[in-house]
Structures are given as C-alpha cells and as structure tokens.
Design a protein around this motif. Structure first.
Motif, PDB file in Angstrom:
ATOM      1  N   LYS A 106       0.827  -1.210   0.000  1.00 23.31           N
ATOM      2  CA  LYS A 106       0.000   0.000   0.000  1.00 23.31           C
ATOM      3  C   LYS A 106       0.861   1.260   0.000  1.00 23.31           C
ATOM      4  O   LYS A 106       0.684   2.148  -0.856  1.00 23.31           O
ATOM      5  N   GLU A 107       1.786   1.367   0.923  1.00 24.62           N
ATOM      6  CA  GLU A 107       2.607   2.580   1.010  1.00 24.62           C
ATOM      7  C   GLU A 107       3.561   2.721  -0.170  1.00 24.62           C
ATOM      8  O   GLU A 107       3.684   3.816  -0.738  1.00 24.62           O
TER       9      GLU A 107
ATOM     10  N   LEU B 116       1.603   4.028  -3.101  1.00 26.57           N
ATOM     11  CA  LEU B 116       1.274   5.447  -2.978  1.00 26.57           C
ATOM     12  C   LEU B 116       2.496   6.326  -3.267  1.00 26.57           C
ATOM     13  O   LEU B 116       2.354   7.432  -3.813  1.00 26.57           O
TER      14      LEU B 116
ATOM     15  N   GLU C 187       2.613   9.075  -6.177  1.00 26.07           N
ATOM     16  CA  GLU C 187       3.024  10.462  -5.956  1.00 26.07           C
ATOM     17  C   GLU C 187       4.008  10.918  -7.033  1.00 26.07           C
ATOM     18  O   GLU C 187       3.875  12.022  -7.582  1.00 26.07           O
TER      19      GLU C 187
ATOM     20  N   ILE D 246      -2.310  13.746   0.296  1.00 27.24           N
ATOM     21  CA  ILE D 246      -3.334  12.882   0.880  1.00 27.24           C
ATOM     22  C   ILE D 246      -3.963  13.616   2.050  1.00 27.24           C
ATOM     23  O   ILE D 246      -3.269  14.097   2.940  1.00 27.24           O
TER      24      ILE D 246
ATOM     25  N   ARG E 105      -8.180  10.694   1.045  1.00 27.00           N
ATOM     26  CA  ARG E 105      -8.215  10.829  -0.405  1.00 27.00           C
ATOM     27  C   ARG E 105      -6.900  11.413  -0.918  1.00 27.00           C
ATOM     28  O   ARG E 105      -6.403  12.393  -0.360  1.00 27.00           O
ATOM     29  N   ALA E 106      -6.382  10.799  -1.975  1.00 28.16           N
ATOM     30  CA  ALA E 106      -5.214  11.332  -2.663  1.00 28.16           C
ATOM     31  C   ALA E 106      -5.690  12.215  -3.800  1.00 28.16           C
ATOM     32  O   ALA E 106      -6.634  11.863  -4.516  1.00 28.16           O
TER      33      ALA E 106
ATOM     34  N   TYR F 202      -9.966  12.769  -7.373  1.00 32.35           N
ATOM     35  CA  TYR F 202      -9.396  12.150  -6.171  1.00 32.35           C
ATOM     36  C   TYR F 202      -9.365  10.634  -6.314  1.00 32.35           C
ATOM     37  O   TYR F 202     -10.069  10.044  -7.138  1.00 32.35           O
TER      38      TYR F 202
ATOM     39  N   GLU G 243      -9.374   7.134  -3.724  1.00 36.49           N
ATOM     40  CA  GLU G 243      -9.601   6.648  -2.361  1.00 36.49           C
ATOM     41  C   GLU G 243      -8.404   5.802  -1.920  1.00 36.49           C
ATOM     42  O   GLU G 243      -8.138   4.732  -2.481  1.00 36.49           O
ATOM     43  N   VAL G 244      -7.694   6.266  -0.908  1.00 36.89           N
ATOM     44  CA  VAL G 244      -6.496   5.582  -0.444  1.00 36.89           C
ATOM     45  C   VAL G 244      -6.816   4.163   0.020  1.00 36.89           C
ATOM     46  O   VAL G 244      -6.052   3.217  -0.226  1.00 36.89           O
ATOM     47  N   GLU G 245      -7.961   3.993   0.668  1.00 40.58           N
ATOM     48  CA  GLU G 245      -8.303   2.670   1.196  1.00 40.58           C
ATOM     49  C   GLU G 245      -8.751   1.688   0.114  1.00 40.58           C
ATOM     50  O   GLU G 245      -9.023   0.535   0.417  1.00 40.58           O
TER      51      GLU G 245
ATOM     52  N   VAL H 129      -6.703   0.969  -2.359  1.00 44.83           N
ATOM     53  CA  VAL H 129      -5.475   0.415  -2.927  1.00 44.83           C
ATOM     54  C   VAL H 129      -5.363  -1.075  -2.651  1.00 44.83           C
ATOM     55  O   VAL H 129      -5.137  -1.884  -3.570  1.00 44.83           O
TER      56      VAL H 129
END
Length: 413
Positions: free
Chosen positions: A41-42, A45, A49, A130, A134-135, A389, A391-393, A395
């Motif tokens: 996940k990280e 992201l 980015e 983020i 939301r990213a 946007y 949704e980060v969750e 991923v």
C-alpha cells in the motif's frame, strides 16, 4: 438527473443483477495475496506520488517521457521485457508494451494510459497530497492510479511465484485522452493476441467495474460567409457567426435521451475584431452513443442541417469523426464480471457493475472480439476536474482483485 436516465440505469441494474449471479466465494481470502497487497500500500502510494507530480498531458512529450521513464524502471525491476513504440506525432511520447512470461497457457493483457487532460504546470500548482483518506493531484485516478495498480499486482504475482500464465502484458498508451490516435492499431493488435483484457481505467465511485461504455465522436462545423464593416456596410456582409449560432441551436437538439445519445457543442470560434462582420466561424462538439446506428443517425441529421442555412449566401460544412466504438455488454464481459465479483467477495467486498458515458481503450479491445472488462483501477471520482481524487483505502482491495483475477483467468484457461 433526467427521469428517463434514471429509468434506463435502473433497468440496466436489474438486467445485470439477473444476468451475472455472484458465484459462491471461498471461506477465506488468499492470504498470501492479501498480505502482499497490504504490504504494498505505502510503496504504491509513493510511486503514485511520483507519477502525479510529473505532468503528462497528451501533448506534453517531455512529461510523457518522464512518466515512461519511471514506469520502465519499475517494470525492468520486475524482470519484464519492455518495448516502446512511437506515438502518432514525433515528440508526443511513446507507448510501452511490457511482457512477463510464465509456464502456463493464458495470455492476459492489462491496459492503462500515461496521458492526462491537464496542461503543463498543473502538477506544480496541485501536487500530490493525501488528506481525509483521499489522494489528489492531476491524473491521480485517471489513469496514474491504474498504472500503479498494474505495477503492484505484478509485484504480488512475482512475490508469490505465480507463473501459471503464458504471458501477462501491460500496454501503456500515451494518447488515450485524445482518442488514442498513436496507439489504436497497437491496442487492437495486442488484444487479438490475448485471451482476456483487463482495462485499468478508474474504479467507479461506488466501488464498481465498467461492463459497457458508450462510443465517442467529435463533430466539426465550419461556416463561410462574407466580411464587411460592421458599422458602415453591415448588410453587405454575410455573418458566419450568426449562421453558426443557428446551427449550434439545432445541433443541440440531436441528442436522444431515450437512447442515451448525447450531442454537446464544446468549442466555438468566430471573428477577429469587434467592428468586422465575420466571414468564417467554426464549432466542435462531443457525441456519445451506445450503438453505432446512433452515430449514423447523428451524421445524417448534421448533413441535413448543413444543407439549409438560415443566413443567405452562407455555406456550412460538417464532419463527424468517430473515435472510440461502443463497448457493449456480452458473454465474455459477463464471465469476467462474475469472476471479479466472486474474487472481491473473498475479502468481504461487493462490486457494483456499471456503464459509462466515457470512452476508453477497452472499446478497441472488445471490438476485436477479446473478452474485456474495465474499471479495474484505483477507486475515485471527480474525473477530468481539479477535484479529481483517489480513495487511499481502495489500494489494497483493488490490488487483491487484480492479482487474483490474473490468477483465476490463468487457471481456468
């Protein structure tokens, strides 16, 4: 929302629910895949980015090259064979085809695009960030989120040593937002060589996939008149702008809500200075339709309007250029949708199945007869706007879905 559109979508939802029953799901998710998805996940992201902070509008060759450089390094680290092909115009970026080879039989094509609708400088004005889960940033979900989903699903497959496929190919297009002029033939050729296509356009806001898409076209209207001094001899002129206005008002009536056909004028040009009757005017517009016959009908109606200008001694020419064909629902899409829903159920989630007025490369793939499903990218909203946007969750579940879908297609073919 217009009432007829509500009825149409309600009917579609009912049809989908009847036609695509959710398969029984296994009691537990695939733990190895889920754990790897969570661990990525990280890192995902972080790559997102970097991609978002690199401008890559469809005409920004340098920016597209920058995105390609980032992605190519990631793919080569995965052990993929990476090839490039030039876009339609020199200096407008290149398309990427990256292939992983395995020991199985299935040939699976992943499709995403590197270009965005945003101009150079937008990433500096609205860099990736983020906030509130939301990213945001230009192209964060359309389609840089899709690229990241592909990269890290491939990471997962490598980590668990899954090679029960003949090939998994990732095709990254550099001109999707302008109709894929530099990639259509490549996309069609690749689709013909594969057993299934998974398109990584954004997931729908309700956490859904796309099972059909409208086709798209661009209309062009050109009016010729006669210039004159607007104050001294206005009657000797033939005002092209006035005739264009007449045409635009009539063209706006060519949509058909019952058939979900839309016709919208989006660009107008006329005149040079305020005191001269313009001798030329032009307009461009957007046409969307679910079936090819509606494009035929709109084209006929446009020609009829052009034959009857209201301003005497003006002439009107029209052209409808068809870009993406419609992507209709079919048995191949239904099969992939059923499988996707079952996989998502493994982690306790439910996929909605939707249609879209937006066009995408999946239409080219479906048109050559290869089973295709769309919307497998990161979930988000606000597409093509400053409010876009991701949704980060989404991923982790979306990585799980894509990796498992490749696995299940491989094991069933």
């Amino acid at each position: 929302m217009h009432r007829s559109r509500v009825r149409f979508r309600s009917a579609l939802t009912a049809v989908v629910a009847l036609a695509i029953p959710v398969l029984p799901v296994q009691a537990e998710p695939n733990r190895a895949v889920l754990e790897r998805a969570e661990s990525y996940k990280e890192p995902a992201l972080k790559v997102l980015e970097r991609l978002v902070n690199t401008d890559s509008g469809s005409a920004d060759g340098a920016g597209l090259d920058g995105v390609a450089k980032i992605v190519t390094a990631e793919l080569e680290a995965l052990g993929a064979k990476v090839e490039t092909s030039p876009a339609a115009e020199p200096g407008k970026g290149s398309n990427i085809v990256a292939t992983l080879s395995g020991a199985g039989k299935a040939r699976i094509l992943l499709v995403a695009h590197m270009d965005t609708v945003f101009q150079a400088g937008e990433a500096a004005r609205r860099p990736f960030r983020i906030e509130g889960g939301r990213a945001t940033g230009p192209g964060v979900m359309d389609d840089k989120g899709g690229i990241v989903m592909a990269l890290y699903a491939l990471h997962i497959l490598r980590d668990i040593d899954f090679t029960n496929f003949r090939t998994v190919t990732l095709l990254l297009n550099s001109s999707e937002e302008i109709g894929s002029p530099g990639a259509r033939s490549l996309i069609e050729a690749q689709a013909r060589q594969h057993d299934a296509v998974l398109n990584l356009e954004p997931g729908r806001p309700a956490d859904g996939l796309v099972v059909f898409r409208k086709g798209s076209g661009v209309l062009q209207v050109d009016v010729k008149g006669r210039s004159a001094h607007a104050g001294v001899a206005p009657d000797s002129g033939r005002n092209a702008a006035t005739e264009l206005a007449n045409q635009v008002l009539e063209i706006g009536k060519l949509g058909n809500r019952a058939k979900e056909t839309t016709v919208n004028i989006t660009v107008l040009k006329a005149g040079t200075v305020a005191n001269v009757i313009p001798d030329a005017a032009s307009a461009q517009g957007d046409v969307r339709a679910l079936v090819p016959e509606e494009f035929d009908r709109v084209e006929r109606d446009l020609r009829d309007l052009a034959r009857t200008p209201r301003v005497p001694d003006t002439s009107v020419s029209v052209r409808l250029s068809r870009n993406f064909p419609p992507m209709p629902r079919n048995a191949g899409t239904d099969k992939l949708a059923t499988l996707s829903q079952a996989i998502y159920g493994e982690i306790g989630r439910k996929l909605t199945l939707e249609g879209s007025g937006g066009a995408a490369d999946s239409s080219f793939c479906a048109a050559v007869g290869t089973p295709t499903i769309d919307g497998l990218g990161i979930v988000g909203g606000g597409i093509h706007t400053a409010e876009e946007y991701a949704e980060v969750e989404s991923v982790v579940p979306r990585l799980y879905l894509l990796a498992r879908l490749v696995m299940e297609i491989s094991q069933r073919d």
